[in-house]
Design a protein around this motif. Structure first.
Motif, PDB file in Angstrom:
ATOM      1  N   PRO A 116       0.803  -1.213   0.000  1.00  0.00           N
ATOM      2  CA  PRO A 116       0.000   0.000   0.000  1.00  0.00           C
ATOM      3  C   PRO A 116       0.840   1.269   0.000  1.00  0.00           C
ATOM      4  CG  PRO A 116       0.083  -0.922   2.210  1.00  0.00           C
ATOM      5  CD  PRO A 116       0.753  -1.921   1.310  1.00  0.00           C
ATOM      6  N   MET A 117       0.274   2.287  -0.631  1.00  0.00           N
ATOM      7  CA  MET A 117       0.871   3.620  -0.643  1.00  0.00           C
ATOM      8  C   MET A 117      -0.241   4.603  -0.327  1.00  0.00           C
ATOM      9  SD  MET A 117       2.832   5.545  -3.795  1.00  0.00           S
ATOM     10  CE  MET A 117       3.421   7.238  -3.674  1.00  0.00           C
ATOM     11  N   VAL A 118       0.025   5.544   0.568  1.00  0.00           N
ATOM     12  CA  VAL A 118      -0.991   6.501   1.004  1.00  0.00           C
ATOM     13  C   VAL A 118      -0.468   7.909   0.751  1.00  0.00           C
ATOM     14  CG1 VAL A 118      -2.364   7.333   2.950  1.00  0.00           C
ATOM     15  CG2 VAL A 118      -1.837   4.896   2.751  1.00  0.00           C
ATOM     16  N   VAL A 119      -1.274   8.719   0.055  1.00  0.00           N
ATOM     17  CA  VAL A 119      -0.872  10.071  -0.311  1.00  0.00           C
ATOM     18  C   VAL A 119      -1.949  11.056   0.130  1.00  0.00           C
ATOM     19  CG1 VAL A 119      -0.155  11.606  -2.180  1.00  0.00           C
ATOM     20  CG2 VAL A 119       0.281   9.144  -2.358  1.00  0.00           C
ATOM     21  N   ALA A 120      -1.557  12.118   0.810  1.00  0.00           N
ATOM     22  CA  ALA A 120      -2.485  13.174   1.224  1.00  0.00           C
ATOM     23  C   ALA A 120      -2.481  14.278   0.177  1.00  0.00           C
ATOM     24  CB  ALA A 120      -2.087  13.736   2.580  1.00  0.00           C
ATOM     25  N   ILE A 121      -3.689  14.686  -0.257  1.00  0.00           N
ATOM     26  CA  ILE A 121      -3.834  15.720  -1.276  1.00  0.00           C
ATOM     27  C   ILE A 121      -4.588  16.905  -0.683  1.00  0.00           C
ATOM     28  CG2 ILE A 121      -4.672  16.259  -3.589  1.00  0.00           C
ATOM     29  CD1 ILE A 121      -2.710  14.026  -3.679  1.00  0.00           C
ATOM     30  N   ALA A 122      -4.024  18.104  -0.813  1.00  0.00           N
ATOM     31  CA  ALA A 122      -4.691  19.337  -0.371  1.00  0.00           C
ATOM     32  C   ALA A 122      -4.514  20.383  -1.450  1.00  0.00           C
ATOM     33  CB  ALA A 122      -4.097  19.828   0.954  1.00  0.00           C
ATOM     34  N   ALA A 123      -5.584  21.086  -1.758  1.00  0.00           N
ATOM     35  CA  ALA A 123      -5.552  22.144  -2.777  1.00  0.00           C
ATOM     36  C   ALA A 123      -4.969  21.648  -4.089  1.00  0.00           C
ATOM     37  CB  ALA A 123      -4.769  23.347  -2.261  1.00  0.00           C
ATOM     38  N   GLY A 124      -5.291  20.404  -4.442  1.00  0.00           N
ATOM     39  CA  GLY A 124      -4.879  19.853  -5.720  1.00  0.00           C
ATOM     40  C   GLY A 124      -3.461  19.348  -5.793  1.00  0.00           C
ATOM     41  N   GLN A 125      -2.728  19.345  -4.656  1.00  0.00           N
ATOM     42  CA  GLN A 125      -1.328  18.953  -4.668  1.00  0.00           C
ATOM     43  C   GLN A 125      -1.028  17.893  -3.609  1.00  0.00           C
ATOM     44  OE1 GLN A 125       1.034  20.007  -6.844  1.00  0.00           O
ATOM     45  NE2 GLN A 125      -0.520  21.222  -7.895  1.00  0.00           N
ATOM     46  N   PRO A 126      -0.140  16.931  -3.913  1.00  0.00           N
ATOM     47  CA  PRO A 126       0.317  15.996  -2.877  1.00  0.00           C
ATOM     48  C   PRO A 126       1.110  16.747  -1.810  1.00  0.00           C
ATOM     49  CG  PRO A 126       0.923  15.243  -5.089  1.00  0.00           C
ATOM     50  CD  PRO A 126       0.495  16.671  -5.217  1.00  0.00           C
ATOM     51  N   VAL A 127       0.782  16.537  -0.542  1.00  0.00           N
ATOM     52  CA  VAL A 127       1.485  17.246   0.527  1.00  0.00           C
ATOM     53  C   VAL A 127       2.257  16.317   1.454  1.00  0.00           C
ATOM     54  CG1 VAL A 127      -0.066  19.233   0.523  1.00  0.00           C
ATOM     55  CG2 VAL A 127      -0.625  17.270   1.945  1.00  0.00           C
ATOM     56  N   ALA A 128       1.959  15.012   1.437  1.00  0.00           N
ATOM     57  CA  ALA A 128       2.675  14.054   2.272  1.00  0.00           C
ATOM     58  C   ALA A 128       2.296  12.654   1.821  1.00  0.00           C
ATOM     59  CB  ALA A 128       2.331  14.241   3.753  1.00  0.00           C
ATOM     60  N   ALA A 129       3.137  11.674   2.165  1.00  0.00           N
ATOM     61  CA  ALA A 129       2.862  10.301   1.750  1.00  0.00           C
ATOM     62  C   ALA A 129       3.607   9.327   2.642  1.00  0.00           C
ATOM     63  CB  ALA A 129       3.281  10.096   0.292  1.00  0.00           C
ATOM     64  N   PHE A 130       3.126   8.089   2.674  1.00  0.00           N
ATOM     65  CA  PHE A 130       3.877   7.010   3.320  1.00  0.00           C
ATOM     66  C   PHE A 130       3.560   5.699   2.626  1.00  0.00           C
ATOM     67  CE2 PHE A 130      -0.029   6.983   5.962  1.00  0.00           C
ATOM     68  CZ  PHE A 130      -0.327   5.621   6.013  1.00  0.00           C
ATOM     69  N   ASN A 131       4.455   4.724   2.806  1.00  0.00           N
ATOM     70  CA  ASN A 131       4.282   3.400   2.229  1.00  0.00           C
ATOM     71  C   ASN A 131       4.193   2.358   3.337  1.00  0.00           C
ATOM     72  OD1 ASN A 131       5.944   4.961  -0.032  1.00  0.00           O
ATOM     73  ND2 ASN A 131       4.875   3.272  -1.026  1.00  0.00           N
ATOM     74  N   ASP A 284       7.482  16.379  -1.790  1.00  0.00           N
ATOM     75  CA  ASP A 284       7.046  15.979  -0.461  1.00  0.00           C
ATOM     76  C   ASP A 284       8.302  15.807   0.410  1.00  0.00           C
ATOM     77  OD1 ASP A 284       6.192  14.653   1.818  1.00  0.00           O
ATOM     78  OD2 ASP A 284       5.159  13.043   0.744  1.00  0.00           O
ATOM     79  N   PRO A 285       8.369  16.461   1.558  1.00  0.00           N
ATOM     80  CA  PRO A 285       9.569  16.349   2.394  1.00  0.00           C
ATOM     81  C   PRO A 285       9.853  14.937   2.881  1.00  0.00           C
ATOM     82  CG  PRO A 285       7.791  17.478   3.564  1.00  0.00           C
ATOM     83  CD  PRO A 285       7.374  17.392   2.123  1.00  0.00           C
ATOM     84  N   ALA A 286       8.856  14.038   2.796  1.00  0.00           N
ATOM     85  CA  ALA A 286       9.068  12.656   3.226  1.00  0.00           C
ATOM     86  C   ALA A 286       9.659  11.782   2.131  1.00  0.00           C
ATOM     87  CB  ALA A 286       7.754  12.045   3.715  1.00  0.00           C
ATOM     88  N   GLU A 287       9.815  12.317   0.908  1.00  0.00           N
ATOM     89  CA  GLU A 287      10.416  11.533  -0.167  1.00  0.00           C
ATOM     90  C   GLU A 287      11.784  11.034   0.283  1.00  0.00           C
ATOM     91  OE1 GLU A 287       9.517  10.358  -2.894  1.00  0.00           O
ATOM     92  OE2 GLU A 287       7.995  11.574  -3.855  1.00  0.00           O
ATOM     93  N   PRO A 288      12.082   9.744   0.081  1.00  0.00           N
ATOM     94  CA  PRO A 288      13.378   9.209   0.527  1.00  0.00           C
ATOM     95  C   PRO A 288      14.571   9.971  -0.041  1.00  0.00           C
ATOM     96  CG  PRO A 288      11.887   7.419  -0.018  1.00  0.00           C
ATOM     97  CD  PRO A 288      11.189   8.680  -0.438  1.00  0.00           C
ATOM     98  N   PHE A 289      14.498  10.361  -1.330  1.00  0.00           N
ATOM     99  CA  PHE A 289      15.650  11.055  -1.901  1.00  0.00           C
ATOM    100  C   PHE A 289      15.805  12.464  -1.337  1.00  0.00           C
ATOM    101  CE2 PHE A 289      12.218  11.300  -5.109  1.00  0.00           C
ATOM    102  CZ  PHE A 289      12.034  12.667  -5.192  1.00  0.00           C
ATOM    103  N   VAL A 290      14.699  13.073  -0.877  1.00  0.00           N
ATOM    104  CA  VAL A 290      14.796  14.384  -0.225  1.00  0.00           C
ATOM    105  C   VAL A 290      15.396  14.226   1.173  1.00  0.00           C
ATOM    106  CG1 VAL A 290      13.508  16.368   0.654  1.00  0.00           C
ATOM    107  CG2 VAL A 290      12.877  15.349  -1.544  1.00  0.00           C
ATOM    108  N   VAL A 291      14.916  13.236   1.905  1.00  0.00           N
ATOM    109  CA  VAL A 291      15.441  12.966   3.250  1.00  0.00           C
ATOM    110  C   VAL A 291      16.935  12.685   3.180  1.00  0.00           C
ATOM    111  CG1 VAL A 291      15.346  11.398   5.221  1.00  0.00           C
ATOM    112  CG2 VAL A 291      13.220  12.120   4.100  1.00  0.00           C
ATOM    113  N   SER A 292      17.337  11.845   2.223  1.00  0.00           N
ATOM    114  CA  SER A 292      18.753  11.501   2.074  1.00  0.00           C
ATOM    115  C   SER A 292      19.588  12.733   1.731  1.00  0.00           C
ATOM    116  CB  SER A 292      18.906  10.450   0.977  1.00  0.00           C
ATOM    117  OG  SER A 292      20.269  10.170   0.722  1.00  0.00           O
ATOM    118  N   ALA A 293      19.091  13.557   0.810  1.00  0.00           N
ATOM    119  CA  ALA A 293      19.849  14.745   0.416  1.00  0.00           C
ATOM    120  C   ALA A 293      19.956  15.746   1.559  1.00  0.00           C
ATOM    121  CB  ALA A 293      19.196  15.392  -0.810  1.00  0.00           C
ATOM    122  N   ARG A 294      18.895  15.864   2.361  1.00  0.00           N
ATOM    123  CA  ARG A 294      18.956  16.771   3.515  1.00  0.00           C
ATOM    124  C   ARG A 294      20.035  16.325   4.499  1.00  0.00           C
ATOM    125  NH1 ARG A 294      15.340  20.711   4.269  1.00  0.00           N
ATOM    126  NH2 ARG A 294      13.395  20.718   3.058  1.00  0.00           N
TER     127      ARG A 294
END
Length: 302
Positions: A116-131, A284-294
């Motif tokens: 499963p993959m869960v994505v939160a959408i607000a104002a037409g845009q993905p704002v967060a997600a988890f797997n 999304d700040p939770a993206e693995p590649f964003v977390v890794s780059a941070r």
């Protein structure tokens, strides 16, 4: 979600399917499926109904998209939990269930690699997600954090059947979208900026501004800069990162800038750091590649 998520593709596909079938925008649900009415806490969504049930609805109400499959064991644990939580949420958010096998367009738009993959959408845009399967307390904390950030920008759940809907779309946003659709990128950017500056909580306007600024800048670069940028040329390396990101290669783009941060000092280093933080905002700040780059950025700086 790998790279930027283009949800507009689904709107175009849904329109084409509706025209081909000569059917109304809201289609009848399958046997045994939730009715999908405005007051429902759980709805089944298809490629054809995604625009109406997810994108349009998310302007008023947080939409949590549950991407699942019939063969997925963990989905059978997570989906009932999400359904129960949605029913108990009192309209704060709605659960949109998507069978990825039956709706490949939605799965492709979100870059689904596993369920499963869960994505939160607000104002037409993905704002967060988890797997994967998560405990209820952790999911509730995730939802609470999202609602704390975006709740003020949403107008509330759709009115019950028979009652008037919320006011029509903001005419400023409509005008900005018309400029964008006509190809007047600079005019659209200025219009969206005006809305974002006047309403700091307008997530849609702010998101469009960020994306248009990036696309404008990235399209102005020679694609060959990826191969010709000299290691010590900060401007060239930042341009190469833009081109890589526009080509849906975020990890490589981030690494270009990280390498510049590691090998520069003073103003050059600060420029590279600032640009990397700006690019993070496109995801999304939770993206693995964003977390890794941070983490790599923190290590490079400190």
């Amino acid at each position: 979600m790998s790279g930027a998520v283009d949800l507009s593709v689904l709107a175009e596909r849904a329109d084409a399917q509706r025209r081909a079938a000569n059917a109304p925008a809201s289609q009848a649900p399958a046997d045994g499926a939730p009715a999908g009415g405005a007051a429902d806490a759980v709805i089944d969504v298809t490629d054809a109904t995604f625009q109406t049930e997810v994108i349009d609805r998310s302007a008023r109400q947080l939409v949590v998209v549950d991407l699942w499959a019939t063969w997925c064991g963990p989905c059978k644990q997570l989906s009932p939990l999400l359904e129960s939580m949605a029913q108990a949420a009192g309209g704060q958010w709605v659960l949109a269930k998507v069978d990825v096998d039956a709706n490949p367009g939605i799965a492709q738009a979100f870059g689904v690699q596993s369920v499963p993959m869960v994505v939160a959408i607000a104002a037409g845009q993905p704002v967060a997600a988890f797997n994967g399967v998560q405990p209820q307390a952790q999911i509730q904390g995730w939802l609470d954090e999202i609602l704390a950030k975006v709740g003020g920008a949403l107008t509330g759940a759709p009115a019950p059947e028979g009652q008037p809907e919320e006011p029509e779309e903001d005419p400023r946003m409509v005008a900005a979208e018309e400029l964008l659709n006509s190809g007047d990128i600079d005019g659209a950017l200025a219009a969206y900026r005006a809305v974002a500056e006047a309403e700091p909580n307008n997530l849609e306007a702010a998101s469009v501004v960020r994306n248009l600024e990036f696309v404008n800048r990235a399209q102005g670069h020679d694609p060959g800069i990826v191969e010709t940028a000299a290691p010590g040329d900060v401007d060239a390396q930042l341009a190469a990162a833009d081109v890589l990101l526009l080509g849906q290669r975020p990890e490589e783009a981030f690494e270009r800038i990280l390498a510049t941060v590691r090998t520069t000092t003073g103003d050059d280093r600060d420029r590279a750091r600032t640009r990397l933080l700006e690019l993070f905002e496109l995801f999304d700040p939770a993206e693995p590649f964003v977390v890794s780059a941070r983490r790599k950025l923190a290590a490079a700086l400190y």
